[in-house]
Design a protein around this motif. Structure first.
Motif, PDB file in Angstrom:
ATOM      1  N   LYS A   6      67.421  21.869  26.055  1.00  0.00           N
ATOM      2  CA  LYS A   6      68.110  21.576  24.790  1.00  0.00           C
ATOM      3  C   LYS A   6      67.559  22.434  23.652  1.00  0.00           C
ATOM      4  O   LYS A   6      68.277  22.757  22.712  1.00  0.00           O
ATOM      5  N   ALA A   7      66.274  22.792  23.762  1.00  0.00           N
ATOM      6  CA  ALA A   7      65.660  23.633  22.730  1.00  0.00           C
ATOM      7  C   ALA A   7      66.058  25.099  22.883  1.00  0.00           C
ATOM      8  O   ALA A   7      65.721  25.925  22.033  1.00  0.00           O
TER       9      ALA A   7
ATOM     10  N   LEU B 269      58.198  19.777  20.638  1.00  0.00           N
ATOM     11  CA  LEU B 269      59.625  19.454  20.668  1.00  0.00           C
ATOM     12  C   LEU B 269      59.935  18.410  19.600  1.00  0.00           C
ATOM     13  O   LEU B 269      59.032  17.695  19.144  1.00  0.00           O
TER      14      LEU B 269
ATOM     15  N   LYS C  66      63.067  32.477  23.259  1.00  0.00           N
ATOM     16  CA  LYS C  66      62.286  31.233  23.315  1.00  0.00           C
ATOM     17  C   LYS C  66      61.827  30.952  24.742  1.00  0.00           C
ATOM     18  O   LYS C  66      62.588  31.125  25.694  1.00  0.00           O
TER      19      LYS C  66
ATOM     20  N   VAL D 252      56.972  24.859  22.738  1.00  0.00           N
ATOM     21  CA  VAL D 252      57.943  25.947  22.653  1.00  0.00           C
ATOM     22  C   VAL D 252      57.343  27.085  21.852  1.00  0.00           C
ATOM     23  O   VAL D 252      56.635  26.862  20.861  1.00  0.00           O
TER      24      VAL D 252
ATOM     25  N   SER E   4      64.394  18.576  27.886  1.00  0.00           N
ATOM     26  CA  SER E   4      64.168  18.793  26.452  1.00  0.00           C
ATOM     27  C   SER E   4      64.025  20.280  26.130  1.00  0.00           C
ATOM     28  O   SER E   4      64.514  20.758  25.100  1.00  0.00           O
TER      29      SER E   4
END
Length: 755
Positions: free
Chosen positions: A437-438, A692, A403, A396, A434
């Protein structure tokens, strides 16, 4: 470049026909008085010919043209640098140039036996040549040159000419190394330390025998003073001798079966570049590469003279968990459980690996000489070892308050033996989830250098980004068309998407890029075009066709059984996938794609499959246009383009001076040019990439994983291609991204690049 398809599901009719017909052809016992090896070789030729002719998508005619292709490929594979065979050998071999098709059909091994025996003889003679040549100093003041374009150079007419070839080749190699040693010593005397300096061996195209450039240990006299020219010259020859001894030691380990495999693959390559024979050990390595796992202790080994040394422990494996082995340990003996230890000193590396690997839960005991010189016996319980580098990973990054996620997929892996095992489709879905969700606002999927893998995983991955519909079309040998669909209406990610490719993205990577491009679901960014492999292979176990096991393991055949097509009807064969945004690539002018081979299958086109393009891409064309403007104006990309042209020019320069003064002058000119291009590797756009949360937890327990991820994150922050992919994601946003001013450090770096 291997794309392996679930052949039991898609090609069962072809495979079944081959199996049934083969029952009558190959169910025989060996009554011949010839050697088992010879009978095995003949059986292998018969099997391969039959299976390819019955199962290949478009088998080539086995005629004189076919024979000439085998001859050329095989002779070149045996002696690529023309340092073993004499012209008289080639004259003798050439009588068979148009007979190999008949020898193949008649299972005649005359040509192979002749070339194999002659090669072994010439290699023994070669050992005497290099030892004699390296026994006395070279004179680097003489005006002479050496041409490394071996393909265009003639064979030596006699042993005298051959020795002269060896002399010049070794002189070039030692001259390169000696020049480096002298320069390093000179810089040390001046107090100069240039970590980024290119050595002569870096800029010199391979003369094949460059010795290890480890100059720090032996380049000082016992009294600590710098060594003389004569001492350094002697060290260089000794290092070259050591390298050659190791090379010939490796060659000596090759068996007749190894050389026969080269001959067989010269035959299979005439059908197409991806039809290959796998000897038993190679088949096992291939299985590991496509699944990313194996059963064993989890250690990478290398041969050093007669010894087997551990070079790396695979993170998470039994050896790594046990914390008793370390890189640099030398394995002396291997025992199975409570069995008697077997001395492996002098054993072939492949045979050592066979002794150490074994089923999960079994015990192996290694007697090792530790780095500190102590001898220790270490017990290890074998387990499943996963090769972490095989699998997808993500990171990320945040910039301008937005982001983004970057997913790297090294190959389209799958575990054919275990439906619950890891596969790229499931792993990419998990990474996408994932990243969601980030809170990412866009995803870059990086398939650069991804040579392919399982087709079923491509369908699964492409399906993550569309509602439903066709992904790829396939035609089999019977020319019937099949369309593979994503039938899951769920869209895992509906936001901005960029697929990064390069000229080494092949096969399954090309299917994915083509589908995303045809749907206009995402933007393809990278090299002018991808590799151009539009064919599908199946791996067939040849042992299934034989009742008698007296010949041992016959290995496997990977043969081309299908061609795949884009949903728009076009093939990716030869043409690959053209990027929506073409970025300068330093290898752009080198010929390395499918189209550059001489036995590749042709491009063609079929009817398109019905599909509906993605509607939520209002900024699509604008993003492409903006990116093209940036690339055209970016001094760094201009430098990369200039570097690409220079590399292409350098690849055509094959003649090197063997006079030290002239050699130094030429290398200095190359090094000066390299300094100009150093800004490419120095580039840094100063963004922080992070893992992550779940991976951060794993890294706390695994220092090796932490180090690997930190290196990856650093490389991402210096990758101008990734930076431009993030710029494209900015342009794809529904709301314009407000760009912040460039940080002072980055601005300074940009000014340096512009200069």
């Amino acid at each position: 470049m291997n794309t392996i398809i679930d052949f039991m599901k898609r090609n069962y009719k072809i495979i079944l026909a081959v199996v049934l017909l083969s029952a009558t052809l190959f169910a025989f016992r060996n009554n011949s008085t010839q050697s088992v090896n010879s009978e095995k070789d003949k059986m292998l030729l018969e099997l391969l010919t039959f299976v390819i002719e019955k199962g290949h998508y478009s088998p080539a005619a086995i005629d004189d043209t076919f024979s000439k292709g085998i001859y050329k490929d095989y002779i070149q594979a045996l002696d690529p640098s023309k340092r073993f065979f004499l012209q008289s050998d080639i004259d003798e071999f050439s009588k068979f140039e148009t007979q190999l098709d008949n020898q193949l059909l008649n299972k005649d091994l005359t040509f192979f036996n002749l070339t194999y025996n002659r090669l072994i003889k010439r290699m023994e003679e070669g050992k005497n040549l290099y030892k004699d040549i390296l026994s006395t100093p070279f004179d680097y003041t003489i005006e002479e040159t050496f041409n490394t374009d071996y393909e265009k150079e003639p064979y030596a007419k006699n042993i005298g000419e051959l020795k002269e070839k060896w002399r010049k080749q070794l002189k070039l190699s030692t001259l390169s190394s000696l020049t480096d040693r002298l320069k390093i010593q000179e810089n040390k005397e001046k107090g100069i330390v240039d970590k980024d300096a290119k050595s002569s061996s870096d800029v010199l195209k391979s003369a094949e025998f460059n010795d290890d450039l480890n100059y720090s240990k032996n380049d000082k006299s016992s009294d600590g003073k710098p060594k003389t020219y004569e001492e350094l010259e002697k060290i260089t020859r000794e290092s070259s001798l050591k390298s050659l001894n190791e090379y010939f030691g490796f060659m000596k380990e090759l068996t007749r079966d190894d050389w026969f495999s080269i001959y067989v693959n010269s035959i299979t390559a005439r059908f197409d570049p991806h039809t290959n024979y796998f000897p038993p050990e190679e088949k096992e390595r291939f299985d590991v590469s496509i699944s990313g796992k194996f059963e064993g202790i989890g250690a990478r080994l290398q041969k050093k003279n007669d010894f087997t040394e551990i070079t790396e422990l695979i993170s998470g494996g039994p050896a790594w968990r046990g914390k008793q082995l370390e890189a640099g340990d030398v394995i002396m003996k291997v025992a199975q459980g409570n069995g008697e230890p077997l001395d492996i000193v002098g054993m072939r590396l492949d045979d050592v690996v066979k002794k150490i690997k074994g089923p999960k839960g079994s015990e192996v005991r290694l007697t090792v000489k530790k780095v500190d010189g102590s001898i220790k016996t270490i017990s290890i319980i074998r387990d499943i070892v996963e090769i972490e580098e095989t699998y997808a990973k993500s990171s990320v990054v945040e910039r301008n308050g937005v982001k983004y996620g970057v997913i790297y997929l090294p190959k389209f892996y799958i575990d054919f033996e275990n439906a619950d095992g890891r596969d790229a489709g499931k792993d990419i879905a998990a990474e996408v989830e994932s990243l969601k969700k980030a809170g990412v606002n866009g995803i870059v999927l990086d398939v650069r250098d991804d040579g392919g893998g399982s087709l079923s995983t491509v369908v699964d991955i492409a399906g993550l980004f569309i509602e439903q519909g066709p992904i790829v079309q396939i035609k089999s040998a019977d020319r019937k068309k099949e369309v593979l669909y994503d039938r899951d209406k769920k869209i895992e990610w509906n936001g901005p998407l960029v697929i990064m490719v390069n000229s080494f993205s092949a096969s399954a990577s090309e299917i994915l890029a083509a589908a995303i491009q045809d749907y206009k679901r995402g933007i393809i960014l990278g090299s002018k075009q991808t590799y151009g492999k539009g064919t599908v292979q199946n791996v067939i176990d040849l042992n299934k066709f034989v009742r008698s096991s007296s010949t041992g393991d016959l290995g496997a055949l990977k043969t081309t059984t299908q061609k795949f097509y884009r949903i728009n009807g076009g093939s990716t064969q030869l043409e690959g996938v053209s990027s929506d945004i073409v970025m300068p690539d330093k290898y752009a002018y080198l010929k390395m794609g499918e189209r550059d081979g001489d036995s590749a299958m042709p491009w063609d086109k079929i009817d398109p499959a019905p599909y509906t393009t993605w509607k939520n891409n209002a900024n699509f064309d604008k993003a492409i246009a903006e990116s093209k403007k940036r690339i055209a104006q970016n001094p760094q990309f201009k430098l990369i383009e200039e570097n690409a042209k220079w590399i292409d020019q350098r690849s055509k320069e094959n003649v090197y001076s063997l006079k030290m003064d002239e050699f130094k002058k030429n290398q200095s000119a190359i090094e000066e040019t390299n300094k100009k291009f150093k800004a490419i590797t120095d580039y840094d756009y100063h963004l922080k990439f992070t893992s992550l949360p779940q991976e951060n937890e794993a890294m706390k327990k695994d220092a090796s994983l932490k180090e690997k991820r930190e290196r990856w994150h650093e490389s991402l922050s210096k990758d101008i291609y990734v930076e431009e992919a993030l710029n494209v994601l900015d342009d794809l946003q529904d709301e314009p991204v407000i760009k912040k001013s460039v940080p002072p450090v980055a601005m300074k770096k940009q000014k340096l690049v512009k200069s």
